[in-house]
Design a protein around this motif. Structure first.
Motif, mmCIF file in Angstrom:
data_model
loop_
_atom_site.group_PDB
_atom_site.id
_atom_site.type_symbol
_atom_site.label_atom_id
_atom_site.label_comp_id
_atom_site.label_asym_id
_atom_site.label_seq_id
_atom_site.Cartn_x
_atom_site.Cartn_y
_atom_site.Cartn_z
ATOM 1 N N ASP A 1 -2.048 16.132 1.748
ATOM 2 C CA ASP A 1 -2.053 16.747 0.787
ATOM 3 C C ASP A 1 -1.138 16.082 -0.552
ATOM 4 O OD1 ASP A 1 -3.409 19.164 1.587
ATOM 5 O OD2 ASP A 1 -1.492 19.995 2.398
ATOM 6 N N SER A 2 -0.713 14.852 -0.226
ATOM 7 C CA SER A 2 0.031 14.184 -0.979
ATOM 8 C C SER A 2 -0.832 12.755 -1.322
ATOM 9 C CB SER A 2 1.463 13.759 -0.390
ATOM 10 O OG SER A 2 2.228 13.026 -0.981
ATOM 11 N N SER A 3 0.204 11.751 -1.558
ATOM 12 C CA SER A 3 -0.707 10.313 -1.931
ATOM 13 C C SER A 3 0.101 9.217 -1.453
ATOM 14 C CB SER A 3 -0.617 10.327 -3.583
ATOM 15 O OG SER A 3 0.527 10.268 -4.161
ATOM 16 N N PHE A 4 -0.160 8.202 -1.547
ATOM 17 C CA PHE A 4 0.573 6.928 -0.911
ATOM 18 C C PHE A 4 0.965 6.225 -2.416
ATOM 19 C CE2 PHE A 4 -2.338 7.110 2.910
ATOM 20 C CZ PHE A 4 -1.450 7.499 3.573
ATOM 21 N N PRO A 5 2.150 5.688 -2.460
ATOM 22 C CA PRO A 5 2.824 5.035 -3.556
ATOM 23 C C PRO A 5 2.419 3.572 -3.621
ATOM 24 C CG PRO A 5 4.677 5.394 -1.914
ATOM 25 C CD PRO A 5 3.418 6.033 -1.417
ATOM 26 N N LEU A 6 1.189 3.108 -3.971
ATOM 27 C CA LEU A 6 0.856 1.739 -4.122
ATOM 28 C C LEU A 6 1.737 0.888 -5.042
ATOM 29 C CD1 LEU A 6 -2.647 0.085 -3.819
ATOM 30 C CD2 LEU A 6 -1.032 -0.273 -5.716
ATOM 31 N N LYS A 7 2.236 -0.086 -4.676
ATOM 32 C CA LYS A 7 3.355 -0.630 -5.550
ATOM 33 C C LYS A 7 2.498 -2.176 -5.728
ATOM 34 C CE LYS A 7 7.987 -2.441 -6.726
ATOM 35 N NZ LYS A 7 9.232 -2.634 -6.299
ATOM 36 N N PRO B 1 0.735 -1.273 0.032
ATOM 37 C CA PRO B 1 0.028 -0.188 -0.078
ATOM 38 C C PRO B 1 0.828 1.119 0.005
ATOM 39 C CG PRO B 1 -0.865 -1.515 1.590
ATOM 40 C CD PRO B 1 0.407 -2.132 1.222
ATOM 41 N N GLY B 2 2.123 1.226 0.451
ATOM 42 C CA GLY B 2 2.896 2.426 0.248
ATOM 43 C C GLY B 2 2.837 3.040 1.633
ATOM 44 N N THR B 3 2.162 2.457 2.786
ATOM 45 C CA THR B 3 2.259 3.071 4.094
ATOM 46 C C THR B 3 1.894 1.777 5.111
ATOM 47 O OG1 THR B 3 1.385 4.426 5.655
ATOM 48 C CG2 THR B 3 -0.220 3.759 3.802
ATOM 49 N N THR B 4 2.493 1.809 6.410
ATOM 50 C CA THR B 4 2.035 0.747 7.045
ATOM 51 C C THR B 4 0.569 1.055 7.947
ATOM 52 O OG1 THR B 4 3.096 2.176 8.946
ATOM 53 C CG2 THR B 4 4.475 0.451 7.947
ATOM 54 N N ASP B 5 0.172 2.117 7.665
ATOM 55 C CA ASP B 5 -1.207 2.460 7.977
ATOM 56 C C ASP B 5 -2.344 1.980 7.188
ATOM 57 O OD1 ASP B 5 -0.502 3.954 10.250
ATOM 58 O OD2 ASP B 5 0.210 5.539 9.254
ATOM 59 N N ALA B 6 -2.352 0.796 6.630
ATOM 60 C CA ALA B 6 -3.284 0.137 5.881
ATOM 61 C C ALA B 6 -3.525 -1.319 6.131
ATOM 62 C CB ALA B 6 -2.744 0.486 4.451
#
Length: 349
Positions: free
Chosen positions: A302-308, A255-260
């Motif tokens: 104001d940004s986005s998460f880099p989903l890989k 998901p690009g973050t641990t908060d998911a």
């Protein structure tokens, strides 16, 4: 194009290597009658007669690739092995008939471009009987001179096939065991692996573009794009061929973050009964848990998460004289896409 040993070669990255025993630099798009004319059309002159007394000509680089069943599109890419194994960075293959080798080397020796000492050593090896006499013309039609070649991308280890001289192999005989990556059906399969290109791994998401905190986001892949692809490598003058086939097996979502959290919890989605990864969202499924997807637990601000999204491809190959299918290490190919997550609670409609 293809270049042979014993001459200065200006490498594509701008480095000039003077007077080394260089391997030929084989570009797979071209076939070439050594020392003669380049044939960018891709036709194969390997079975054509010539006027030098040999019964056939040999294609420089030896290996011909059929990429017609490769992945297509601007976002395609090469697979990376899931292990420390990598496709051969260079190989040995038939390069010249006796007459072709004579026609290639004699003009080089005549202009002294490589120095007397080197030329004398070469003449001793190819002409004076130590160990070959008169370019091995007595065996014309019975075999080929083999040389070392490397793909023009110059992958790591591209110079590992260096050897001082070319070597002769009779038709029907295996290449010397000491020559690693001398073409065999298995080596051809490994070279074909390196030529495989698979589609980009951008997944379809619902909601698309912008999702919401604590809202399960469905993810899936287009089944029409993610299907087996293959490349066939062959050596026409030897009559051997091998096909490496890559089949998509699973999709891993980061998901690009641990908060998911991911669906399933492992983040790895496999092909289902519908022969695709994940399931397309449809109206009425807002209360269901997606078989493949992600749920973000906080806003991206104001940004986005880099989903890989990374797909694992199983690799199998078949080849001349090889019973059944064999395997090569799995390959992976991934891509990143930005996902905007908003704080507003919402549901899919």
């Amino acid at each position: 194009m293809s270049r042979s040993k014993s001459v200065p070669v200006a490498i594509a990255v701008g480095v000039c290597l003077p007077f080394l025993a260089l391997p030929g630099v084989a570009r797979a798009d071209y076939t070439l009658d050594p020392g003669k004319t380049q044939n960018p059309s891709g036709s194969d002159p390997s079975t054509s007669a010539n006027t030098n007394g040999d019964t056939v000509s040999v294609t420089a680089g030896g290996v011909v690739f059929d990429r017609s069943k490769n992945g297509t599109g601007s976002s395609t890419g090469a697979l990376k092995s899931t292990t420390s194994w990598t496709p051969p960075p260079c190989w040995y293959a038939p390069a010249y008939t006796p007459a072709q080798l004579e026609a290639h080397l004699t003009p080089i020796w005549a202009v002294d471009s490589t120095g007397y000492e080197w030329d004398a050593k070469q003449r001793d090896y190819y002409v004076n009987g130590n160990p070959y006499k008169d370019f091995n013309k007595a065996k014309a039609g019975d075999g080929y001179w083999w040389d070392a070649y490397v793909d023009e991308s110059f992958p790591p280890g591209w110079d590992s096939c260096f050897s001082d001289e070319m070597f002769w192999v009779d038709k029907g005989d295996p290449p010397p065991a000491t020559k690693k990556n001398a073409v065999t059906p298995q080596v051809l399969a490994e070279l074909a692996y390196g030529q495989i290109r698979v589609p980009g791994t951008k997944v379809t998401l619902a909601p698309a573009g912008t999702t919401k905190v604590n809202l399960p986001t469905w993810a899936w892949l287009d089944a029409t794009e993610f299907k087996p692809v293959s490349v066939t490598a062959s050596v026409p003058v030897l009559g051997i061929t091998a096909t490496a086939t890559a089949t998509p097996y699973s999709l891993e979502i980061d998901p690009g973050t641990t908060d998911a959290v991911t669906y399933p919890a492992s983040g790895v989605c496999t092909f289902g009964d519908n022969d695709q990864i994940g399931e397309a969202y449809a109206k009425g499924k807002s209360d269901e848990t997606p078989p493949c997807g992600v749920k973000y637990l906080r806003s991206s601000g104001d940004s986005s998460f880099p989903l890989k999204a990374t797909i694992t491809w199983h690799i199998r190959w078949t080849g001349t004289g090889v019973a059944g299918e064999k395997t090569l290490p799995d390959g992976i190919f991934g891509a990143t896409q930005n996902v905007v997550v908003q704080e507003i609670q919402a549901v899919n409609h």
